[in-house]
Scaffold this motif. Structure first.
Motif, PDB file in Angstrom:
ATOM      1  N   GLU A 272     -20.027  77.794 -43.947  1.00 45.60           N
ATOM      2  CA  GLU A 272     -21.381  78.504 -43.914  1.00 45.60           C
ATOM      3  C   GLU A 272     -22.858  77.826 -44.824  1.00 45.60           C
ATOM      4  OE1 GLU A 272     -22.234  82.002 -46.910  1.00 45.60           O
ATOM      5  OE2 GLU A 272     -20.327  82.112 -45.968  1.00 45.60           O
ATOM      6  N   ILE A 273     -22.088  77.000 -45.558  1.00 45.91           N
ATOM      7  CA  ILE A 273     -23.159  76.007 -46.181  1.00 45.91           C
ATOM      8  C   ILE A 273     -22.641  74.248 -46.062  1.00 45.91           C
ATOM      9  CG2 ILE A 273     -22.179  76.477 -48.413  1.00 45.91           C
ATOM     10  CD1 ILE A 273     -25.670  76.481 -49.169  1.00 45.91           C
ATOM     11  N   ALA A 274     -24.081  73.604 -46.187  1.00 45.19           N
ATOM     12  CA  ALA A 274     -23.649  72.195 -45.849  1.00 45.19           C
ATOM     13  C   ALA A 274     -23.180  71.691 -47.305  1.00 45.19           C
ATOM     14  CB  ALA A 274     -24.848  71.762 -45.626  1.00 45.19           C
ATOM     15  N   GLY A 275     -22.646  70.742 -47.352  1.00 44.30           N
ATOM     16  CA  GLY A 275     -22.639  69.733 -49.155  1.00 44.30           C
ATOM     17  C   GLY A 275     -23.331  68.835 -48.796  1.00 44.30           C
ATOM     18  N   ALA A 276     -24.805  68.134 -49.477  1.00 44.08           N
ATOM     19  CA  ALA A 276     -24.447  67.065 -49.653  1.00 44.08           C
ATOM     20  C   ALA A 276     -23.967  66.266 -50.778  1.00 44.08           C
ATOM     21  CB  ALA A 276     -25.604  66.982 -49.768  1.00 44.08           C
ATOM     22  N   THR A 277     -23.808  64.712 -50.381  1.00 41.06           N
ATOM     23  CA  THR A 277     -23.420  64.171 -51.145  1.00 41.06           C
ATOM     24  C   THR A 277     -24.208  64.302 -52.667  1.00 41.06           C
ATOM     25  OG1 THR A 277     -22.316  61.872 -52.728  1.00 41.06           O
ATOM     26  CG2 THR A 277     -23.145  61.651 -50.761  1.00 41.06           C
ATOM     27  N   GLY A 278     -25.641  63.340 -52.670  1.00 41.23           N
ATOM     28  CA  GLY A 278     -26.312  63.091 -53.021  1.00 41.23           C
ATOM     29  C   GLY A 278     -26.223  61.929 -54.452  1.00 41.23           C
ATOM     30  N   LEU A 279     -24.621  61.063 -54.632  1.00 42.14           N
ATOM     31  CA  LEU A 279     -24.523  60.775 -55.699  1.00 42.14           C
ATOM     32  C   LEU A 279     -24.952  59.388 -55.762  1.00 42.14           C
ATOM     33  CD1 LEU A 279     -21.844  62.587 -57.384  1.00 42.14           C
ATOM     34  CD2 LEU A 279     -24.204  62.714 -57.789  1.00 42.14           C
ATOM     35  N   SER A 280     -25.352  59.021 -54.987  1.00 37.28           N
ATOM     36  CA  SER A 280     -25.604  56.816 -54.397  1.00 37.28           C
ATOM     37  C   SER A 280     -26.592  57.017 -55.361  1.00 37.28           C
ATOM     38  CB  SER A 280     -26.124  57.312 -52.609  1.00 37.28           C
ATOM     39  OG  SER A 280     -25.072  57.669 -52.049  1.00 37.28           O
ATOM     40  N   ASN A 281     -27.207  57.561 -55.273  1.00 39.09           N
ATOM     41  CA  ASN A 281     -27.933  56.919 -56.886  1.00 39.09           C
ATOM     42  C   ASN A 281     -27.439  56.762 -58.006  1.00 39.09           C
ATOM     43  OD1 ASN A 281     -30.506  58.403 -59.099  1.00 39.09           O
ATOM     44  ND2 ASN A 281     -30.831  56.768 -58.161  1.00 39.09           N
ATOM     45  N   ALA A 282     -26.303  57.591 -57.931  1.00 39.35           N
ATOM     46  CA  ALA A 282     -25.861  57.524 -59.132  1.00 39.35           C
ATOM     47  C   ALA A 282     -24.692  56.603 -59.100  1.00 39.35           C
ATOM     48  CB  ALA A 282     -24.678  58.980 -59.740  1.00 39.35           C
ATOM     49  N   MET A 283     -24.181  56.543 -58.400  1.00 40.70           N
ATOM     50  CA  MET A 283     -23.284  55.417 -57.849  1.00 40.70           C
ATOM     51  C   MET A 283     -23.683  54.013 -58.010  1.00 40.70           C
ATOM     52  SD  MET A 283     -19.957  57.034 -57.545  1.00 40.70           S
ATOM     53  CE  MET A 283     -19.671  58.672 -57.544  1.00 40.70           C
ATOM     54  N   LYS A 284     -25.037  53.630 -57.969  1.00 39.01           N
ATOM     55  CA  LYS A 284     -25.822  52.344 -58.124  1.00 39.01           C
ATOM     56  C   LYS A 284     -26.363  52.558 -59.785  1.00 39.01           C
ATOM     57  CE  LYS A 284     -28.550  53.139 -54.619  1.00 39.01           C
ATOM     58  NZ  LYS A 284     -29.322  53.080 -53.506  1.00 39.01           N
ATOM     59  N   PHE A 285     -26.484  53.760 -59.683  1.00 37.55           N
ATOM     60  CA  PHE A 285     -26.784  53.895 -61.402  1.00 37.55           C
ATOM     61  C   PHE A 285     -25.656  53.538 -62.064  1.00 37.55           C
ATOM     62  CE2 PHE A 285     -26.026  56.419 -65.319  1.00 37.55           C
ATOM     63  CZ  PHE A 285     -27.479  55.646 -66.200  1.00 37.55           C
ATOM     64  N   LEU A 286     -24.454  53.777 -61.880  1.00 42.98           N
ATOM     65  CA  LEU A 286     -22.855  52.966 -62.831  1.00 42.98           C
ATOM     66  C   LEU A 286     -22.743  52.012 -62.818  1.00 42.98           C
ATOM     67  CD1 LEU A 286     -20.799  54.568 -63.872  1.00 42.98           C
ATOM     68  CD2 LEU A 286     -19.896  54.239 -61.834  1.00 42.98           C
ATOM     69  N   GLY A 287     -23.394  51.414 -61.942  1.00 42.51           N
ATOM     70  CA  GLY A 287     -23.075  49.207 -61.230  1.00 42.51           C
ATOM     71  C   GLY A 287     -24.337  48.938 -61.904  1.00 42.51           C
ATOM     72  N   GLY A 288     -25.146  49.629 -62.809  1.00 44.58           N
ATOM     73  CA  GLY A 288     -26.560  49.333 -63.598  1.00 44.58           C
ATOM     74  C   GLY A 288     -27.203  48.133 -62.129  1.00 44.58           C
TER      75      GLY A 288
ATOM     76  N   LEU B 140     -28.616  67.854 -45.229  1.00 42.80           N
ATOM     77  CA  LEU B 140     -29.325  68.485 -45.681  1.00 42.80           C
ATOM     78  C   LEU B 140     -29.615  69.266 -44.482  1.00 42.80           C
ATOM     79  CD1 LEU B 140     -31.606  66.776 -47.705  1.00 42.80           C
ATOM     80  CD2 LEU B 140     -29.863  67.305 -48.750  1.00 42.80           C
ATOM     81  N   ARG B 141     -28.223  70.396 -44.443  1.00 43.42           N
ATOM     82  CA  ARG B 141     -28.295  71.354 -42.923  1.00 43.42           C
ATOM     83  C   ARG B 141     -29.227  72.020 -43.003  1.00 43.42           C
ATOM     84  NH1 ARG B 141     -25.358  75.250 -41.162  1.00 43.42           N
ATOM     85  NH2 ARG B 141     -25.342  74.871 -38.906  1.00 43.42           N
ATOM     86  N   LYS B 142     -30.772  72.213 -42.665  1.00 42.05           N
ATOM     87  CA  LYS B 142     -31.901  73.040 -42.426  1.00 42.05           C
ATOM     88  C   LYS B 142     -31.739  74.638 -42.737  1.00 42.05           C
ATOM     89  CE  LYS B 142     -34.472  70.229 -39.259  1.00 42.05           C
ATOM     90  NZ  LYS B 142     -33.230  69.254 -39.243  1.00 42.05           N
ATOM     91  N   GLU B 143     -30.614  74.698 -42.404  1.00 40.42           N
ATOM     92  CA  GLU B 143     -29.844  76.271 -41.933  1.00 40.42           C
ATOM     93  C   GLU B 143     -29.411  76.514 -43.725  1.00 40.42           C
ATOM     94  OE1 GLU B 143     -30.109  75.111 -38.388  1.00 40.42           O
ATOM     95  OE2 GLU B 143     -29.051  74.354 -39.975  1.00 40.42           O
ATOM     96  N   GLY B 144     -29.501  75.263 -44.262  1.00 41.56           N
ATOM     97  CA  GLY B 144     -28.803  75.812 -45.553  1.00 41.56           C
ATOM     98  C   GLY B 144     -27.781  74.777 -46.068  1.00 41.56           C
ATOM     99  N   PHE B 145     -28.011  74.316 -47.520  1.00 36.99           N
ATOM    100  CA  PHE B 145     -27.603  73.680 -48.412  1.00 36.99           C
ATOM    101  C   PHE B 145     -27.448  72.905 -50.273  1.00 36.99           C
ATOM    102  CE2 PHE B 145     -31.677  71.567 -47.945  1.00 36.99           C
ATOM    103  CZ  PHE B 145     -32.116  70.931 -49.140  1.00 36.99           C
ATOM    104  N   VAL B 146     -25.938  72.517 -50.805  1.00 38.58           N
ATOM    105  CA  VAL B 146     -26.063  72.931 -51.437  1.00 38.58           C
ATOM    106  C   VAL B 146     -25.528  71.285 -52.108  1.00 38.58           C
ATOM    107  CG1 VAL B 146     -23.873  72.739 -51.991  1.00 38.58           C
ATOM    108  CG2 VAL B 146     -24.983  72.867 -53.273  1.00 38.58           C
ATOM    109  N   ALA B 147     -26.596  70.678 -52.503  1.00 34.27           N
ATOM    110  CA  ALA B 147     -26.382  68.484 -53.315  1.00 34.27           C
ATOM    111  C   ALA B 147     -26.358  68.674 -54.491  1.00 34.27           C
ATOM    112  CB  ALA B 147     -27.300  67.906 -51.883  1.00 34.27           C
ATOM    113  N   ALA B 148     -25.963  67.278 -54.292  1.00 36.50           N
ATOM    114  CA  ALA B 148     -25.618  66.531 -56.104  1.00 36.50           C
ATOM    115  C   ALA B 148     -26.687  65.919 -56.131  1.00 36.50           C
ATOM    116  CB  ALA B 148     -24.529  66.608 -56.035  1.00 36.50           C
ATOM    117  N   ALA B 149     -26.400  65.690 -57.793  1.00 41.27           N
ATOM    118  CA  ALA B 149     -27.368  64.847 -58.102  1.00 41.27           C
ATOM    119  C   ALA B 149     -27.563  64.528 -59.440  1.00 41.27           C
ATOM    120  CB  ALA B 149     -28.717  65.240 -57.886  1.00 41.27           C
ATOM    121  N   ALA B 150     -27.344  62.899 -59.612  1.00 45.82           N
ATOM    122  CA  ALA B 150     -27.051  62.620 -61.603  1.00 45.82           C
ATOM    123  C   ALA B 150     -28.727  62.813 -61.654  1.00 45.82           C
ATOM    124  CB  ALA B 150     -26.557  61.601 -61.024  1.00 45.82           C
TER     125      ALA B 150
END
Length: 365
Positions: free
Chosen positions: A111-127, A154-164
């Motif tokens: 019904e809604i798309a999920g977007a990981t959004g944590l690539s930035n976080a994984m790079k942050f974790l690795g310094g 990031l589905r135009k019909e609706g999404f929820v995303a994660a972020a650090a």
């Protein structure tokens, strides 16, 4: 599969749809709206999710195999699958029951798309990179400001995303969820990608977005991210596994018919791929990658290298015919798809840098 993960056979309707439309998924944005509903309709998002929570059981290893099965037919669809299923994993591993109650069912149903959004976080974790979003206390919650330059699904019909996000002074970074419907969430147009164009990949800006406690995945990203990273990277590796399997299968058919001198190299690489998959699945299952990330990083690098060798063998097996547009468009698509594997975040360059830093730190200890 060894070690308990079950082999995944896609429903015929989905397999046929992917086979028919793989080229359009890769080269146009025309089918972007269809990918999530079709994957959900085939029950793929429920794989590896406990039955008690509405899933079909199994564990992350089964989800990896499902992503690989889709990648054999379309890397675009598997890229979407990875982003969506990884967000589901965040919801499963979050201590926040309210978050799970709100999002898990609509994620499983597509019904809604999920977007990981944590690539930035994984790079942050690795310094490697600083966090790109700040969270400022506001009333009973927080205000988010910042942005992420590249998020898939990031589905135009609706999404929820994660972020650090950064937290108050002295507190560790947090990981939060934000929905496309929230005021201040601004999605860019689709990025003009070389391939994987129906993946709903775009940038997002957060301008004074308000969240509350129900939107917090974890208050301590530094403790939580290493625990979820094996699933994040393991499922990402599923894309490499599926693409390599497809290319090697094609190379095997070609070499059996016309280039038998290459057959030994093809079969040797198939064996190398099988061993890498077995090592990855074992490490994901027994938890070793939660405390020792380096072996998983090396497996991700190894699988990416296998993909490059696989498409090269497919090219050599075809010979000059591969360069003809009317010969086999699947090869041309796989060649483009293979170019993406080394750069998907964390890229091979970033992983190699992280390994170098770990080795230097170990040497200095």
């Amino acid at each position: 599969m060894t070690g308990g993960a079950r082999a995944i056979e896609l429903p015929a309707a989905l397999a046929d749809w992917l086979a028919t439309h793989a080229d359009r998924l890769d080269t146009t944005q025309e089918l972007a709206a269809e990918v999530v509903p079709r994957l959900a309709g085939a029950g793929l998002f429920a794989i590896g999710v406990p039955a008690a929570l509405g899933g079909s059981g199994g564990d992350v290893r089964d989800a990896i195999e499902a992503i690989a099965a889709v990648a054999e037919r379309s890397l675009t669809a598997s890229f979407v699958f990875w982003g969506h299923r990884t967000f589901i994993e965040y919801v499963l591993q979050s201590p926040n029951a309210k978050l799970r109650e709100r999002w898990l069912a609509p994620l499983l149903s597509g019904e809604i798309a999920g977007a990981t959004g944590l690539s930035n976080a994984m790079k942050f974790l690795g310094g490697i990179e600083a966090l790109q979003i700040t969270a400022t206390p506001a009333g009973d919650g927080w205000q988010l400001d910042g942005g992420l330059a590249w998020i898939t699904n990031l589905r135009k019909e609706g999404f929820v995303a994660a972020a650090a996000v950064t937290s108050a002074a002295g507190a560790p970074p947090a990981v939060i969820a934000f929905a496309s419907a929230a005021a201040g969430v601004v999605r860019s147009g689709d990025l003009d990608l070389l391939a994987l164009r129906s993946s709903n990949t775009a940038a997002v800006e957060l301008q004074g977005v308000r969240i509350d406690e129900a939107d917090v995945i974890t208050h301590d990203a530094l403790a939580w991210l290493p625990a979820v990273r094996p699933a994040f990277l393991g499922m990402q590796c599923g894309m490499s596994v599926g693409l390599a399997r497809a290319s090697l299968a094609a190379a095997h058919r070609l070499c059996t018919a016309t280039r038998s001198g290459l057959l030994g190299r093809v079969e040797a690489l198939q064996g190398e791929l099988a061993r890498a998959v077995e090592q990855m699945q074992a490490g994901v299952q027994d938890g070793r990658f939660k405390t020792a990330a380096a072996p998983l990083f090396r497996l991700r690098i190894s699988l990416a290298e296998i993909v490059q060798q696989a498409v090269m063998l497919e090219l050599q097996g075809s010979g000059g015919r591969a360069y003809l547009m009317n010969h086999d468009r699947n090869f041309a698509r796989r060649w483009r798809e293979a170019a993406f594997i080394p750069i998907v975040t964390p890229s091979l360059t970033q992983l190699q840098l992280a390994l170098q830093k770990q080795a230097a730190a170990a040497g200095a200890a």
